[in-house]
Structure formats: structure tokens, C-alpha cells
Design a protein around this motif. Structure first.
Motif, PDB file in Angstrom:
ATOM      1  N   ASN A  95     -22.099 -71.535  71.660  1.00  0.00           N
ATOM      2  CA  ASN A  95     -23.408 -71.397  71.024  1.00  0.00           C
ATOM      3  C   ASN A  95     -23.443 -70.048  70.320  1.00  0.00           C
ATOM      4  OD1 ASN A  95     -24.118 -73.811  72.305  1.00  0.00           O
ATOM      5  ND2 ASN A  95     -24.850 -72.720  74.113  1.00  0.00           N
ATOM      6  N   ILE A  96     -23.789 -70.054  69.032  1.00  0.00           N
ATOM      7  CA  ILE A  96     -23.726 -68.838  68.217  1.00  0.00           C
ATOM      8  C   ILE A  96     -25.086 -68.577  67.573  1.00  0.00           C
ATOM      9  CG2 ILE A  96     -22.575 -67.723  66.250  1.00  0.00           C
ATOM     10  CD1 ILE A  96     -20.671 -68.260  68.548  1.00  0.00           C
ATOM     11  N   SER A  97     -25.537 -67.315  67.578  1.00  0.00           N
ATOM     12  CA  SER A  97     -26.769 -66.956  66.886  1.00  0.00           C
ATOM     13  C   SER A  97     -26.612 -67.213  65.393  1.00  0.00           C
ATOM     14  CB  SER A  97     -27.098 -65.483  67.115  1.00  0.00           C
ATOM     15  OG  SER A  97     -27.238 -65.217  68.491  1.00  0.00           O
ATOM     16  N   SER A  98     -27.585 -67.887  64.804  1.00  0.00           N
ATOM     17  CA  SER A  98     -27.477 -68.259  63.391  1.00  0.00           C
ATOM     18  C   SER A  98     -27.382 -67.037  62.479  1.00  0.00           C
ATOM     19  CB  SER A  98     -28.659 -69.131  62.972  1.00  0.00           C
ATOM     20  OG  SER A  98     -29.875 -68.440  63.193  1.00  0.00           O
ATOM     21  N   GLU A  99     -28.027 -65.923  62.883  1.00  0.00           N
ATOM     22  CA  GLU A  99     -27.978 -64.697  62.080  1.00  0.00           C
ATOM     23  C   GLU A  99     -26.544 -64.239  61.824  1.00  0.00           C
ATOM     24  OE1 GLU A  99     -30.047 -62.214  60.669  1.00  0.00           O
ATOM     25  OE2 GLU A  99     -31.507 -63.834  60.588  1.00  0.00           O
ATOM     26  N   ILE A 100     -25.680 -64.466  62.801  1.00  0.00           N
ATOM     27  CA  ILE A 100     -24.283 -64.027  62.686  1.00  0.00           C
ATOM     28  C   ILE A 100     -23.571 -64.753  61.550  1.00  0.00           C
ATOM     29  CG2 ILE A 100     -22.046 -64.135  63.902  1.00  0.00           C
ATOM     30  CD1 ILE A 100     -23.551 -63.485  66.473  1.00  0.00           C
TER      31      ILE A 100
END
Length: 399
Positions: free
Chosen positions: A207-212
Motif C-alpha cells: 500500500n503506497i501513499s498516492s502523494e508519493i
């Protein structure tokens, strides 16, 4: 002669070139990406090299390959092979071979390839988790595993016949197309700019933060340039934690049952060796079948389940040791407070339900056990509560 990884590097360079020329976006993911970032190479790494795209860009990429590169390149996914895994597509070199003589799958192509994963929705902007897999889709996914089973030996003709009939019925009723379209709409993100409509996205098991993923940059890798997120340290921290620089990149050795050729295509190899391969697969299939008949597989499986269940039990013991006293101060007759308690107990309840199907259960501690019991009654799940209590009286109940 080129190595397998030389071919995969060429495919990665082609993906970058096609995406650059056609306004598409991608990023390297998994250990492929970590190796590229830390060591500026994708060689001597994992067996499968992987990238991620949004679903819309992936569809466009496939269209370009099929229209302009189809002589010696291929894309394979559920869009052109209904029995393919819907979680990714393969982009490969037709003039190469990579396949397992024993392991059976439904792939049309078996060349050296790069895997492309569509980026998935995971959490809304308010951090609400998106449940992409509905209960019906999850059941259908299990059903499809049965449909897609490959059976070679004529000894199991009845299984062959049954799966063939089921496949025809499923195909005639439009099952493959409906399933794929529903997954695309419910689970995958269409365009790169749509990523920012979510707080978290997902690919592989991460799961990855979309901002990244807002911006990408290119890194020099084995003499070519390949894309990674601009917030690269944050990207790998979310995948592997803050110690990602210490993670070992393990080279996966090729198994003895795998045929690899970087100069001869799969169709030629299979034509020359099909009798031997068929014999090997039949032999393997029959050995596995006999082993299942004679081994007490249920007992072995239950021992393994018991180990995994005990690990979960210990995790819950540690967690609720520090949290149960607070939860007991909440009023279960108050709707908001009940929801808070239920949210905290959701994971252990789900785990108890899963293992109860195998006649197993576990205890966390007297206070937490009593609270779970009360919550199950108040939420109308007395049937599960009674089942757990009944199992808890058996001898193999985990104390």
C-alpha cells in the motif's frame, strides 16, 4: 549469447520508449525497483522484473504492441486470454523461451517477459479502505481456479470432462468478460492523474501513499534510463520500511524443470519436445494424485493452520494487553462507542471465524474473550459465538 536478464532489460527499455513516445506512465516496482535504485542494475536480481501502470495506460500499451510490434513481441492478459490471471499482464519476446516442464498453466505465450501490474484503488481521500473484492467476486475467483485447472493425464478423464463442460457454460454466459470488466471498474485506477483521487493505492502486496506517485524521475540503470517515483526514499520506506537500504537482493536460480532459451521461440521448442514434456507432466500429475490419496494431507494442513493461528493469537495478546482496559470503558449501548469497539475487534473476530471453519479456535485473555462474546451477541452473530464456544471445549483448543 544474451542472458535472460539481458532480454528483460531490453523489454524494460522498450516499455520506457513506448511510454515516452505515447504519453503513458509507468514505474519500476518490487525488488526490480529496489535493485535499480540501490545498485543501478536490474541484473543478478529476482526472476521476474516488474513495472506498474494505471489500467488505462496499460490498455493503450497493449493496443500499441498488438498493432505495431506483434511480429516479435507479445502482450498477454485476460483481455486476450480469458484464463489468464487478471492481476497483471505479461510483455514478452516471442523469439525466446521460458517455461516450466512440470508446472501447468494456461498461458498462450511462454517467452522471456516483464510483468506489468495495474495500480489498484486502496483508500479514499478520507482514508476509508476500499473493498474492491465483493463477496460474489471473491467466490467467482475461487470458482475460476477450478475452471482453469490444467489436467493432462487421461486417467483423470472425468475431471477433464467436468472442467471442459463448466468452461463452455461459463464462456457462453459471458462469464470471462463480465468478471474482467467488473474487476477493472471496481479495483483498478484508470489514469495516472486519477491516483490523486485516493489517499492510498496498491500494487503487488504494498500500500503506497498516492502523494508519493505524483511525480516520477528517471534513473540510470544498466546504461538505460528507467522510471521511479521522485519521492524515492519514501517510496521504498513504505514498501520495505526505513531499513530498505539494508535489504538483501537475492538472485533466484533457475529450476532444473525450467527451459530457457534466449534465441529460439517457445513454439519451436515445444514442437520439438512436446512428447517428452507431455510424458513428464503426466508422470508428475499422477505422482501428486497418488501422494494426495496416501498422505494424510488434512492432518498436515491442520498442523500448519495451527502454527499460523497461534502466531495470530500471540499478536492479539500483545495488542490487547495495552488496549483492553480502555475498550471496556466504552458503552456498547451507545452506537458510536459500539462501532469503535467493533472496529478494534474486527480482526480477531475475522480470524476466529476463519479458523472455526476448520474446527479451531483460540483464547486471547479472559477480558478480551468476554468482550468479543458480548460484541458478537449484540451484532447478531450468535451463531458464530456459539460455534466458537462449542469448539473451545475440544482438546486441541489453543490455550
Amino acid at each position: 549469447m544474451k542472458s535472460k536478464q539481458d532480454i528483460q532489460l531490453e523489454l524494460l527499455a522498450e516499455i520506457d520508449d513506448i511510454c515516452s513516445k505515447n504519453g503513458l506512465k509507468y514505474i519500476l516496482i518490487g525488488q526490480t525497483a529496489l535493485n535499480a535504485y540501490l545498485n543501478h542494475t536490474v541484473k543478478n536480481g529476482t526472476r521476474m522484473m516488474s513495472v506498474a501502470m494505471t489500467m488505462g495506460d496499460m490498455d493503450r500499451f497493449c493496443e500499441i504492441i498488438e498493432n505495431e510490434y506483434s511480429d516479435d513481441r507479445y502482450v498477454e492478459g485476460m483481455f486476450n486470454n480469458p484464463k489468464f490471471n487478471p492481476s497483471f499482464i505479461n510483455y514478452g519476446n516471442k523469439n525466446t523461451t521460458y517455461f516450466n516442464m512440470v508446472y501447468l498453466d494456461n498461458n498462450i505465450h511462454n517467452g522471456i517477459e516483464v510483468r506489468i501490474y495495474p495500480i489498484r484503488k486502496h483508500a479514499e481521500l478520507d482514508s476509508t479502505i476500499i473493498k474492491g473484492w465483493s463477496k460474489r467476486l471473491a467466490r467467482e475467483r475461487k470458482f475460476r481456479l477450478t475452471l482453469n485447472r490444467v489436467i493432462v493425464s487421461d486417467k483423470f478423464w472425468h475431471l477433464k470432462l467436468a472442467t471442459n463442460v463448466l468452461n463452455k457454460i461459463y464462456a457462453v454466459t459471458g462469464g470471462h468478460k463480465r468478471y474482467y470488466n467488473e474487476i477493472k471498474n471496481r479495483i483498478f485506477i484508470d489514469k495516472w492523474e486519477n491516483i490523486q483521487d485516493y489517499s492510498m493505492v496498491r500494487f503487488l502486496k504494498y500500500n503506497i501513499s498516492s502523494e508519493i506517485l505524483k511525480e516520477t524521475v528517471k534513473y540510470d540503470v544498466d546504461g538505460i534510463k528507467l522510471c521511479l517515483p521522485k519521492c524515492t526514499d519514501e517510496f521504498f520506506t513504505e514498501m520495505y520500511n526505513e531499513n530498505f537500504r539494508e535489504k538483501e537482493i537475492k538472485e533466484q536460480k533457475i529450476k532444473r524443470t525450467v527451459i530457457v532459451d534466449t534465441e529460439i521461440g517457445y513454439e519451436k521448442v515445444i514442437e520439438a519436445t512436446k512428447d517428452i514434456i507431455t510424458e513428464a507432466r503426466i508422470c508428475h500429475e499422477e505422482v501428486v494424485w497418488e501422494r494426495r490419496k496416501h498422505d494424510d494431507e488434512t492432518a498436515v494442513a491442520n498442523i500448519w493452520r495451527l502454527v499460523k493461528m497461534t502466531n495470530r493469537q500471540l499478536e492479539f495478546k500483545r495488542y490487547f494487553k495495552n488496549n483492553i482496559d480502555y475498550l471496556l470503558t466504552l458503552d456498547l449501548d451507545d452506537e458510536e462507542q459500539f462501532e469503535e469497539v467493533y472496529e478494534e475487534l474486527k480482526k480477531p473476530i475475522s480470524t476466529l471465524r476463519r479458523y472455526s471453519k476448520f474446527g479451531m479456535t483460540f483464547s486471547i485473555d479472559p477480558k478480551t474473550d468476554a468482550l468479543i462474546d458480548e460484541v458478537l451477541v449484540k451484532s447478531g452473530r450468535e451463531k458464530l459465538r456459539n460455534k466458537i464456544n462449542k469448539i473451545s471445549n475440544k482438546k486441541y483448543f489453543v490455550e
